[in-house]
Design a protein around this motif. Sequence first.
Motif, PDB file in Angstrom:
ATOM      1  N   ARG A 404       0.833  -1.218   0.000  1.00 58.16           N
ATOM      2  CA  ARG A 404       0.000   0.000   0.000  1.00 58.16           C
ATOM      3  C   ARG A 404       0.853   1.247   0.000  1.00 58.16           C
ATOM      4  NH1 ARG A 404      -5.564  -0.735   1.322  1.00 58.16           N
ATOM      5  NH2 ARG A 404      -5.832   1.505   1.330  1.00 58.16           N
ATOM      6  N   THR A 405       0.292   2.313  -0.591  1.00 58.94           N
ATOM      7  CA  THR A 405       0.943   3.624  -0.498  1.00 58.94           C
ATOM      8  C   THR A 405      -0.020   4.683   0.038  1.00 58.94           C
ATOM      9  OG1 THR A 405       0.305   4.117  -2.760  1.00 58.94           O
ATOM     10  CG2 THR A 405       2.500   3.185  -2.439  1.00 58.94           C
ATOM     11  N   MET A 406      -1.277   4.299   0.252  1.00 60.98           N
ATOM     12  CA  MET A 406      -2.287   5.283   0.694  1.00 60.98           C
ATOM     13  C   MET A 406      -3.104   4.676   1.831  1.00 60.98           C
ATOM     14  SD  MET A 406      -5.440   6.891  -1.540  1.00 60.98           S
ATOM     15  CE  MET A 406      -4.461   7.785  -2.717  1.00 60.98           C
ATOM     16  N   SER A 407      -3.472   5.497   2.826  1.00 62.43           N
ATOM     17  CA  SER A 407      -4.254   4.978   3.954  1.00 62.43           C
ATOM     18  C   SER A 407      -5.651   4.571   3.492  1.00 62.43           C
ATOM     19  CB  SER A 407      -4.375   6.034   5.056  1.00 62.43           C
ATOM     20  OG  SER A 407      -5.281   7.039   4.654  1.00 62.43           O
ATOM     21  N   ARG A 408      -6.266   3.714   4.295  1.00 65.98           N
ATOM     22  CA  ARG A 408      -7.620   3.260   3.968  1.00 65.98           C
ATOM     23  C   ARG A 408      -8.601   4.437   3.962  1.00 65.98           C
ATOM     24  NH1 ARG A 408      -8.308  -2.025   3.787  1.00 65.98           N
ATOM     25  NH2 ARG A 408      -6.481  -3.278   4.263  1.00 65.98           N
ATOM     26  N   ALA A 409      -8.446   5.345   4.918  1.00 68.57           N
ATOM     27  CA  ALA A 409      -9.363   6.484   5.015  1.00 68.57           C
ATOM     28  C   ALA A 409      -9.226   7.391   3.795  1.00 68.57           C
ATOM     29  CB  ALA A 409      -9.080   7.255   6.306  1.00 68.57           C
ATOM     30  N   GLN A 410      -7.981   7.614   3.373  1.00 66.51           N
ATOM     31  CA  GLN A 410      -7.757   8.479   2.205  1.00 66.51           C
ATOM     32  C   GLN A 410      -8.339   7.839   0.939  1.00 66.51           C
ATOM     33  OE1 GLN A 410      -3.662   9.701   1.795  1.00 66.51           O
ATOM     34  NE2 GLN A 410      -4.064  10.748  -0.133  1.00 66.51           N
ATOM     35  N   ARG A 413     -12.001   8.394   0.910  1.00 69.03           N
ATOM     36  CA  ARG A 413     -12.349   9.776   0.578  1.00 69.03           C
ATOM     37  C   ARG A 413     -12.227  10.031  -0.924  1.00 69.03           C
ATOM     38  NH1 ARG A 413      -9.647  11.311   5.147  1.00 69.03           N
ATOM     39  NH2 ARG A 413      -7.793  11.770   3.924  1.00 69.03           N
ATOM     40  N   SER A 437     -17.561   0.063   1.533  1.00 69.45           N
ATOM     41  CA  SER A 437     -16.468   0.893   2.053  1.00 69.45           C
ATOM     42  C   SER A 437     -15.161   0.108   1.987  1.00 69.45           C
ATOM     43  CB  SER A 437     -16.762   1.359   3.479  1.00 69.45           C
ATOM     44  OG  SER A 437     -16.857   0.252   4.353  1.00 69.45           O
ATOM     45  N   GLU A 441     -11.580   1.009  -0.039  1.00 72.99           N
ATOM     46  CA  GLU A 441     -10.263   0.985   0.616  1.00 72.99           C
ATOM     47  C   GLU A 441      -9.228   0.230  -0.217  1.00 72.99           C
ATOM     48  OE1 GLU A 441     -10.795  -0.736   4.462  1.00 72.99           O
ATOM     49  OE2 GLU A 441     -12.084   0.878   5.174  1.00 72.99           O
TER      50      GLU A 441
ATOM     51  N   GLU B   9      -5.211   8.771  10.757  1.00 76.14           N
ATOM     52  CA  GLU B   9      -4.762   8.309   9.437  1.00 76.14           C
ATOM     53  C   GLU B   9      -3.269   8.119   9.328  1.00 76.14           C
ATOM     54  OE1 GLU B   9      -6.196  10.032   5.896  1.00 76.14           O
ATOM     55  OE2 GLU B   9      -8.065  10.654   6.848  1.00 76.14           O
ATOM     56  N   ALA B  12      -1.239   4.014  10.727  1.00 77.47           N
ATOM     57  CA  ALA B  12      -1.214   2.661  10.153  1.00 77.47           C
ATOM     58  C   ALA B  12      -1.755   2.707   8.727  1.00 77.47           C
ATOM     59  CB  ALA B  12      -2.053   1.725  11.007  1.00 77.47           C
ATOM     60  N   LEU B  13      -0.842   2.706   7.771  1.00 81.37           N
ATOM     61  CA  LEU B  13      -1.214   2.846   6.359  1.00 81.37           C
ATOM     62  C   LEU B  13      -2.173   1.740   5.906  1.00 81.37           C
ATOM     63  CD1 LEU B  13      -0.353   4.711   3.970  1.00 81.37           C
ATOM     64  CD2 LEU B  13       1.272   2.936   3.339  1.00 81.37           C
ATOM     65  N   ALA B  14      -1.850   0.508   6.264  1.00 80.86           N
ATOM     66  CA  ALA B  14      -2.635  -0.622   5.769  1.00 80.86           C
ATOM     67  C   ALA B  14      -3.749  -1.007   6.724  1.00 80.86           C
ATOM     68  CB  ALA B  14      -1.726  -1.821   5.527  1.00 80.86           C
ATOM     69  N   ASP B  15      -3.826  -0.366   7.876  1.00 81.39           N
ATOM     70  CA  ASP B  15      -4.775  -0.788   8.903  1.00 81.39           C
ATOM     71  C   ASP B  15      -5.629   0.377   9.371  1.00 81.39           C
ATOM     72  OD1 ASP B  15      -4.094  -3.607   9.016  1.00 81.39           O
ATOM     73  OD2 ASP B  15      -2.138  -2.902   9.636  1.00 81.39           O
ATOM     74  N   GLU B 116     -24.693  -2.853   7.429  1.00 79.67           N
ATOM     75  CA  GLU B 116     -23.656  -2.252   6.580  1.00 79.67           C
ATOM     76  C   GLU B 116     -22.306  -2.650   7.181  1.00 79.67           C
ATOM     77  OE1 GLU B 116     -23.979   2.038   5.858  1.00 79.67           O
ATOM     78  OE2 GLU B 116     -21.793   2.035   5.672  1.00 79.67           O
ATOM     79  N   LEU B 117     -21.780  -3.755   6.660  1.00 77.93           N
ATOM     80  CA  LEU B 117     -20.530  -4.293   7.212  1.00 77.93           C
ATOM     81  C   LEU B 117     -19.332  -3.525   6.661  1.00 77.93           C
ATOM     82  CD1 LEU B 117     -21.473  -8.062   6.967  1.00 77.93           C
ATOM     83  CD2 LEU B 117     -21.376  -6.670   9.047  1.00 77.93           C
ATOM     84  N   ARG B 118     -18.305  -3.406   7.487  1.00 75.56           N
ATOM     85  CA  ARG B 118     -17.120  -2.652   7.081  1.00 75.56           C
ATOM     86  C   ARG B 118     -15.901  -3.568   7.098  1.00 75.56           C
ATOM     87  NH1 ARG B 118     -19.026   2.735  10.473  1.00 75.56           N
ATOM     88  NH2 ARG B 118     -20.477   3.483   8.887  1.00 75.56           N
TER      89      ARG B 118
END
Lengths: 477, 146
Positions: A404-410, A413, A437, A441, B9, B12-15, B116-118
């Motif tokens: 990965r190079t990008m966060s899940r939140a980013q 978005r 969602s 990601e 944010e 943890a990039l992957a988490d 709505e599962l995440r």
Amino acid sequence: MTVNRITDQIWEIPASEKPGMLVPARIYATEKILTAMDRGVFEQVTNVACLPGIRRYALCMPDGHWGYGFPIGGVAAFDRDTGVISPGGVGYDINCGMRLIRTDLTLADVAPRLERLMTELFRRVPAGVGSKGFIRLNRPEFDEVMRKGARWCVERGYGWHHDLERIEEHGCIPGTDPSKVSDHAVERGISQLGTLGSGNHYLEVQVASDDRIFDKPTAAALGITGHDQIVVMVHCGSRGFGHQVASDYLKVFEKAMRRYGITVKDQQLACAPFRSPEGQDYFAAMNCAANSAFANRQVITHQIREAFSAVFERPAESLGMDIVYDVAHNIAKIERYAEGELVVHRKGSTRAFGPGRPELPEIYRQTGQPVICGGSMETGSYLLVGTDQAMQQTFGSTMHGSGRTMSRAQAKRSVRGEQLQKQMAQRGIIVKAVSMSGLAEEAGFAYKNISDVVEAVDAAGITRKVAELRPIGNIKG
Amino acid sequence: MTSSFRFLEDIALADSAFEARGDSPSELFAASARAVIETMVAPQTVSSTCTKAITRHDRSLEELLFDWLADIVYLKDAEGLVFQDVVCTVEKRQADGDWQLNGTLTGEPIDPARHELRADIKAITKHRYEVRQDNGGWIATVVMDI
């Protein structure tokens, strides 16, 4: 941090760089990939270089990024008698790995029925939060799964006998002891055999086209014949069972480290001497989880064959649905090198044994071990083979994916799951997802370009690329 | 300070990671539990058809919070439950100085058709894990492996 160029693909951080480093750290990457790597990789790989009994180098592959304790992409080998074992060097998802299944079908055969095929696969392979499989087990039966792995599945009709030779360790790692596994771990995993999970796990229908096969004789030996051949790739691990084994033993090791006078630079690097009771208990429990992961991917394979058989109205045997290979990328194993027997930790790194190794099945003794590397769901994945150079340089190890190079939140978005699903459909990729969602990601732009990563390991000579596989259908948790 | 959490944010990039806050340990534990619940499911899509009572005690508040959050992950896999709300009290015991947790989680069995599962949390981790007091309130930083 001082990073010296050894070759165009090998970069070394000297042992003098950080107090406590016992060996240098080496990162396999092109300059472009190295420059873009997050700083956590450099801190973590040098922390690993401080662990007792480490041999030669602490290594990181080009798909490396920050992880818990060890970086993802990390490889480290420890002396069996004087070294340690660390759950942080294996990861929470014990024996997370890749499996590739070939078929005799072509894109022309599958395209008219692709929507139905993906629906059938989505129905038969449960995915997402807390999903349960169709096999009901009691504790003694689950103990057998821990001991026998994929062999247990084949004995019960969930697979073909010759599947086993196409799985690392024949899908059954010795040295298990179910009594070293907690009830909590069993309760989390006993209903999950044959399930994908979520996050970056997936089941993907892919195409092997002639223009993306780089070594036709080797590809043919691996069952990849091109002409828009359909293959199926699976990425998943030991589910809640393995996650709990890892969590349990991290706690055990936190206390054990005090007893053995071991200090580490990161709490997630908790470890114990391999020969200690705690080290041996974790190794036995980890092997149980590793076998459950082989069993998980075997049951999923059975369901994939059932789905294809239902959609194409022919037995799976007549569709040529043999396993190409199944390989772990989160595991610790005893392997023999020039130094003797070592405890090799691979975390987000794949075993890549070269030709001639006795551990390889006869069918792959000449080609070298197949290595399966998953890209993002939008790009492609690769089939490679191990080399002698990997045996000499990286304890027979290579990359595992794109990183990965990008966060899940980013990523969430940047795109909505529904929007991504539609965009992918327009490009000919059908996606079935439990969580929209979760789908967002995993968008392709959140990952490194896997081709860059593959070129780096190919140029370094630690694996040789054989074929690129392009997605046309994807199932996500 | 009120009971709340926010996802982080840059850890943890992957988490996935969050910071939870509360005026008291009880509020901190409730806010942290809500962050874990919301990582796995949109709680407004979950009904309250069952409750799970959890009691634990530990000398260390950090370890108690860690185990409490791990319980929610365990219940997701072992009993197939997701939750919509939580009530809990965390108090120091007079007798032995341990922290005592009495918590109740309200939710129902996982139903992908309605919920709505995440993300499926693999584990609560100790990476940058921290529980601290700040200006009279309590703050926790938690990273979850996804």
